[in-house]
Design an enzyme around this catalytic site. Structure first.
Site, PDB file in Angstrom:
ATOM      1  N   SER A 182      49.495 -29.916  87.735  1.00  0.00           N
ATOM      2  CA  SER A 182      49.196 -29.708  89.155  1.00  0.00           C
ATOM      3  C   SER A 182      50.447 -29.274  89.907  1.00  0.00           C
ATOM      4  CB  SER A 182      48.693 -31.041  89.721  1.00  0.00           C
ATOM      5  OG  SER A 182      48.677 -31.011  91.120  1.00  0.00           O
ATOM      6  N   TYR A 188      49.353 -40.915  90.893  1.00  0.00           N
ATOM      7  CA  TYR A 188      48.625 -39.791  90.288  1.00  0.00           C
ATOM      8  C   TYR A 188      49.595 -38.662  89.957  1.00  0.00           C
ATOM      9  CZ  TYR A 188      46.100 -35.431  89.907  1.00  0.00           C
ATOM     10  OH  TYR A 188      45.666 -34.205  89.463  1.00  0.00           O
ATOM     11  N   LYS A 213      51.068 -36.831  86.202  1.00  0.00           N
ATOM     12  CA  LYS A 213      51.133 -35.414  85.795  1.00  0.00           C
ATOM     13  C   LYS A 213      52.528 -35.084  85.275  1.00  0.00           C
ATOM     14  CE  LYS A 213      46.916 -34.435  86.464  1.00  0.00           C
ATOM     15  NZ  LYS A 213      46.070 -34.281  85.291  1.00  0.00           N
TER      16      LYS A 213
HETATM   17  P1  NAD Z   1      36.840 -34.317  87.717  1.00  0.00           P
HETATM   18  O1  NAD Z   1      36.986 -35.747  88.087  1.00  0.00           O
HETATM   19  O2  NAD Z   1      35.697 -33.559  88.259  1.00  0.00           O
HETATM   20  O3  NAD Z   1      36.809 -34.168  86.124  1.00  0.00           O
HETATM   21  C1  NAD Z   1      37.465 -35.070  85.262  1.00  0.00           C
HETATM   22  C2  NAD Z   1      36.432 -35.562  84.258  1.00  0.00           C
HETATM   23  O4  NAD Z   1      37.079 -36.446  83.355  1.00  0.00           O
HETATM   24  C3  NAD Z   1      35.277 -36.331  84.880  1.00  0.00           C
HETATM   25  O5  NAD Z   1      34.072 -35.786  84.407  1.00  0.00           O
HETATM   26  C4  NAD Z   1      35.466 -37.777  84.403  1.00  0.00           C
HETATM   27  O6  NAD Z   1      34.242 -38.429  84.220  1.00  0.00           O
HETATM   28  C5  NAD Z   1      36.234 -37.552  83.108  1.00  0.00           C
HETATM   29  N1  NAD Z   1      37.098 -38.655  82.689  1.00  0.00           N
HETATM   30  C6  NAD Z   1      38.021 -39.328  83.410  1.00  0.00           C
HETATM   31  N2  NAD Z   1      38.632 -40.252  82.652  1.00  0.00           N
HETATM   32  C7  NAD Z   1      38.075 -40.155  81.401  1.00  0.00           C
HETATM   33  C8  NAD Z   1      38.282 -40.840  80.181  1.00  0.00           C
HETATM   34  N3  NAD Z   1      39.171 -41.821  80.065  1.00  0.00           N
HETATM   35  N4  NAD Z   1      37.545 -40.473  79.125  1.00  0.00           N
HETATM   36  C9  NAD Z   1      36.628 -39.491  79.209  1.00  0.00           C
HETATM   37  N5  NAD Z   1      36.386 -38.816  80.336  1.00  0.00           N
HETATM   38  C10 NAD Z   1      37.113 -39.130  81.422  1.00  0.00           C
HETATM   39  O7  NAD Z   1      38.223 -33.603  88.077  1.00  0.00           O
HETATM   40  P2  NAD Z   1      38.610 -32.068  88.098  1.00  0.00           P
HETATM   41  O8  NAD Z   1      38.845 -31.676  89.505  1.00  0.00           O
HETATM   42  O9  NAD Z   1      37.672 -31.272  87.267  1.00  0.00           O
HETATM   43  O10 NAD Z   1      40.035 -32.140  87.414  1.00  0.00           O
HETATM   44  C11 NAD Z   1      40.201 -31.911  86.034  1.00  0.00           C
HETATM   45  C12 NAD Z   1      41.669 -32.072  85.689  1.00  0.00           C
HETATM   46  O11 NAD Z   1      42.442 -31.173  86.467  1.00  0.00           O
HETATM   47  C13 NAD Z   1      42.223 -33.467  85.964  1.00  0.00           C
HETATM   48  O12 NAD Z   1      43.161 -33.776  84.950  1.00  0.00           O
HETATM   49  C14 NAD Z   1      42.941 -33.297  87.279  1.00  0.00           C
HETATM   50  O13 NAD Z   1      43.988 -34.219  87.437  1.00  0.00           O
HETATM   51  C15 NAD Z   1      43.466 -31.887  87.138  1.00  0.00           C
HETATM   52  N6  NAD Z   1      43.728 -31.224  88.422  1.00  0.00           N
HETATM   53  C16 NAD Z   1      42.740 -31.150  89.356  1.00  0.00           C
HETATM   54  C17 NAD Z   1      42.990 -30.544  90.581  1.00  0.00           C
HETATM   55  C18 NAD Z   1      41.934 -30.509  91.650  1.00  0.00           C
HETATM   56  O14 NAD Z   1      42.278 -30.337  92.815  1.00  0.00           O
HETATM   57  N7  NAD Z   1      40.653 -30.646  91.336  1.00  0.00           N
HETATM   58  C19 NAD Z   1      44.250 -29.989  90.828  1.00  0.00           C
HETATM   59  C20 NAD Z   1      45.229 -30.064  89.839  1.00  0.00           C
HETATM   60  C21 NAD Z   1      44.958 -30.685  88.632  1.00  0.00           C
HETATM   61  C1  WQD Z   2      44.233 -29.388 101.599  1.00  0.00           C
HETATM   62  C2  WQD Z   2      44.669 -29.237 103.062  1.00  0.00           C
HETATM   63  C3  WQD Z   2      45.050 -31.322 104.210  1.00  0.00           C
HETATM   64  C4  WQD Z   2      40.925 -32.700 104.182  1.00  0.00           C
HETATM   65  C5  WQD Z   2      45.292 -32.591  96.617  1.00  0.00           C
HETATM   66  C6  WQD Z   2      46.193 -33.361  95.704  1.00  0.00           C
HETATM   67  C7  WQD Z   2      46.839 -32.439  94.726  1.00  0.00           C
HETATM   68  C8  WQD Z   2      45.801 -31.595  93.995  1.00  0.00           C
HETATM   69  C9  WQD Z   2      44.831 -30.979  94.919  1.00  0.00           C
HETATM   70  C10 WQD Z   2      45.282 -32.621  91.906  1.00  0.00           C
HETATM   71  C11 WQD Z   2      45.783 -30.209 103.447  1.00  0.00           C
HETATM   72  C12 WQD Z   2      43.897 -30.550 104.822  1.00  0.00           C
HETATM   73  C13 WQD Z   2      42.065 -31.955 103.995  1.00  0.00           C
HETATM   74  C14 WQD Z   2      40.408 -32.861 105.491  1.00  0.00           C
HETATM   75  C15 WQD Z   2      42.198 -31.494 106.335  1.00  0.00           C
HETATM   76  N1  WQD Z   2      45.011 -32.373  93.105  1.00  0.00           N
HETATM   77  N2  WQD Z   2      42.696 -31.359 105.050  1.00  0.00           N
HETATM   78  N3  WQD Z   2      41.063 -32.235 106.518  1.00  0.00           N
HETATM   79  O1  WQD Z   2      46.258 -32.415  99.633  1.00  0.00           O
HETATM   80  O2  WQD Z   2      46.682 -29.989  98.998  1.00  0.00           O
HETATM   81  O3  WQD Z   2      46.053 -31.610  97.269  1.00  0.00           O
HETATM   82  O4  WQD Z   2      44.309 -31.940  95.829  1.00  0.00           O
HETATM   83  O5  WQD Z   2      46.266 -32.436  91.285  1.00  0.00           O
HETATM   84  O6  WQD Z   2      47.572 -33.218  93.838  1.00  0.00           O
HETATM   85  O7  WQD Z   2      47.202 -33.992  96.483  1.00  0.00           O
HETATM   86  O8  WQD Z   2      44.350 -30.902  98.892  1.00  0.00           O
HETATM   87  O9  WQD Z   2      42.066 -30.483  99.690  1.00  0.00           O
HETATM   88  O10 WQD Z   2      43.134 -32.742 100.121  1.00  0.00           O
HETATM   89  O11 WQD Z   2      43.953 -30.764 101.359  1.00  0.00           O
HETATM   90  O12 WQD Z   2      42.763 -30.962 107.296  1.00  0.00           O
HETATM   91  O13 WQD Z   2      39.405 -33.552 105.715  1.00  0.00           O
HETATM   92  O14 WQD Z   2      43.558 -29.557 103.908  1.00  0.00           O
HETATM   93  O15 WQD Z   2      45.852 -31.909 105.205  1.00  0.00           O
HETATM   94  O16 WQD Z   2      46.637 -29.548 104.308  1.00  0.00           O
HETATM   95  P1  WQD Z   2      45.921 -31.258  98.795  1.00  0.00           P
HETATM   96  P2  WQD Z   2      43.281 -31.272  99.993  1.00  0.00           P
END
Ligand code: NAD
Ligand code: WQD
Length: 340
Positions: free
Chosen positions: A127, A152, A156
């Site tokens: 991330s 969290y 990562k």
């Molecule tokens: P998500 O929660 O929709 O998907 C994660 C899935 O993993 C879920 O279906 C959950 O049930 C499963 N899971 C969690 N722990 C588990 C375990 N111990 N065993 C088996 N299954 C398990 O999340 P997402 O948004 O699809 O994110 C996927 C990956 O990408 C995560 O590692 C997250 O940290 C990373 N990521 C997400 C974002 C984002 O903003 N969505 C940004 C950067 C990185």
């Molecule tokens: C985006 C922007 C908020 C909600 C998070 C995690 C990051 C990554 C992605 C996994 C920001 C603003 C939000 C609302 C708002 N995940 N906002 N009103 O914070 O960039 O990142 O998700 O790795 O680690 O920290 O994403 O979608 O929460 O926010 O104004 O109700 O929207 O302040 O500027 P963020 P977000």
């Protein structure tokens, strides 16, 4: 015979979209998910799009014997894409040990099992959170990582280090770390998308739920940042584009094209958009008026961050293609489909 890929967390948001892209590229997908943050019905959505129901095992990746049994049941897995993790930043501050246990045990179990089962490639969901608030924008892969601001985020960083150490200790596999910026949107078919549990913490699901009348008002967290309109800036990446980056990463490792045994890529568009620009664009493309209010800053928010995706563009041969307009429209179509 199709190349077999294990997708952990494959019924989740990004995992389901990646499963679709893998299947459409000719791969056979085995999903492992404990359904802690997803719904089994996602498999129907995947099947409706691709015509193929992926193999599914309801297994917790922290349970090593159960995970091992999956490798035994599906011999010949060539690569793993590890999405399985807990991902709510706020919750991780409240329950840090749950986050360290889930995210680290999952990773270590998978890495330990890989050599035993001859798995050649590993893709990790990292991330942009590892960069914190960078001093220079946009961020390249060489931008220094900063002290994490949440457990969290720390998982990562630690997972990146564990993978790097394991590979450098002559592990018989390659790894690619993909640092996602802000994934948004849904599949254009509106058959799969993001399914947040409870009140969404992320911007786009809150926007679509407000537009749908599920939430009364969107709070815009701050308009006094040092940005052109005062609201925070992020690099919003379409989830299907993001999914395609995983397919390319797998192909790269399995075809022996990796230049190093661990490679890192930023996965973003290279364009930063403010919260207010997102709100404006959403209203323009959907024609739906959003009830929103500027409120105070959200604690822990980064002011602005966006990617320099040059390395992914040139080395990986991947580029974000979708416009933010079509991406926001896809998020809205998905939200509308949930009401049906
Ligand atoms: P998500 O929660 O929709 O998907 C994660 C899935 O993993 C879920 O279906 C959950 O049930 C499963 N899971 C969690 N722990 C588990 C375990 N111990 N065993 C088996 N299954 C398990 O999340 P997402 O948004 O699809 O994110 C996927 C990956 O990408 C995560 O590692 C997250 O940290 C990373 N990521 C997400 C974002 C984002 O903003 N969505 C940004 C950067 C990185
Ligand atoms: C985006 C922007 C908020 C909600 C998070 C995690 C990051 C990554 C992605 C996994 C920001 C603003 C939000 C609302 C708002 N995940 N906002 N009103 O914070 O960039 O990142 O998700 O790795 O680690 O920290 O994403 O979608 O929460 O926010 O104004 O109700 O929207 O302040 O500027 P963020 P977000």
């Amino acid at each position: 015979m199709a190349t077999k890929i294990l997708v952990t967390g494959g019924t989740g948001y990004i995992g389901s979209h990646t499963t679709v892209e893998l299947q459409q590229a000719g791969y056979e997908v085995v999903i492992v998910d404990n359904l802690s943050n997803s719904n089994i019905k996602v498999l129907d959505g995947i099947q409706a799009i691709t015509g193929i129901r992926p193999a599914f095992e309801e297994v917790d990746c922290t349970d090593k014997p159960a995970l091992k049994a999956v490798f035994e049941k599906y011999p010949g897995i060539k690569a793993i894409i590890n999405f399985a993790a807990s991902k709510a930043v706020g919750e991780s501050v409240q329950k840090p040990l749950l986050y360290y246990r889930n995210n680290l045990d999952t990773l270590i179990n998978l890495l330990e099992l890989m050599p035993e089962f001859g798995v050649e490639g590993f893709v990790f969901s990292s991330s942009c959170t590892v960069y914190g608030q960078p001093e220079v924008l946009p961020v390249t892969e060489d931008t220094p990582r900063q002290t994490a601001t949440s457990p969290y985020g720390n998982t990562k960083k630690i997972c990146e280090d564990i993978i790097t150490d394991a590979v450098h200790a002559d592990a018989p596999y390659k790894a690619i770390l993909l640092r996602y910026f802000n994934p948004i949107g849904a599949h254009p078919s509106a058959k799969i998308g993001e399914l947040p549990l409870g009140v969404p913490q992320n911007l786009i699901p809150f926007v679509t739920q407000t537009a749908a009348g599920i939430r009364e008002q969107l709070s815009v967290f701050g308009d006094d940042y040092n940005t052109p309109d005062g609201s925070c800036i992020r690099d919003y990446i379409n989830v299907v584009d993001l999914a395609k980056a995983h397919v390319v990463a797998v192909e790269r490792m399995l075809s022996g094209k990796s230049l190093e045994n661990v490679e890192v890529f930023n996965v973003g568009t290279g364009r930063g958009l403010s919260v207010l620009e997102i709100v404006e664009t959403f209203q323009k493309v959907t024609g739906v008026k959003l009830n929103y209010k500027i409120v105070g800053r959200r604690e822990g928010d980064i002011e602005q961050v966006w990617a320099d995706p040059t390395k992914a563009n040139q080395v990986l041969g991947w580029k974000a293609e979708a416009s933010v307009e079509e991406t926001l429209l896809s998020a809205w179509r998905w939200q509308e489909s949930l009401a049906k």
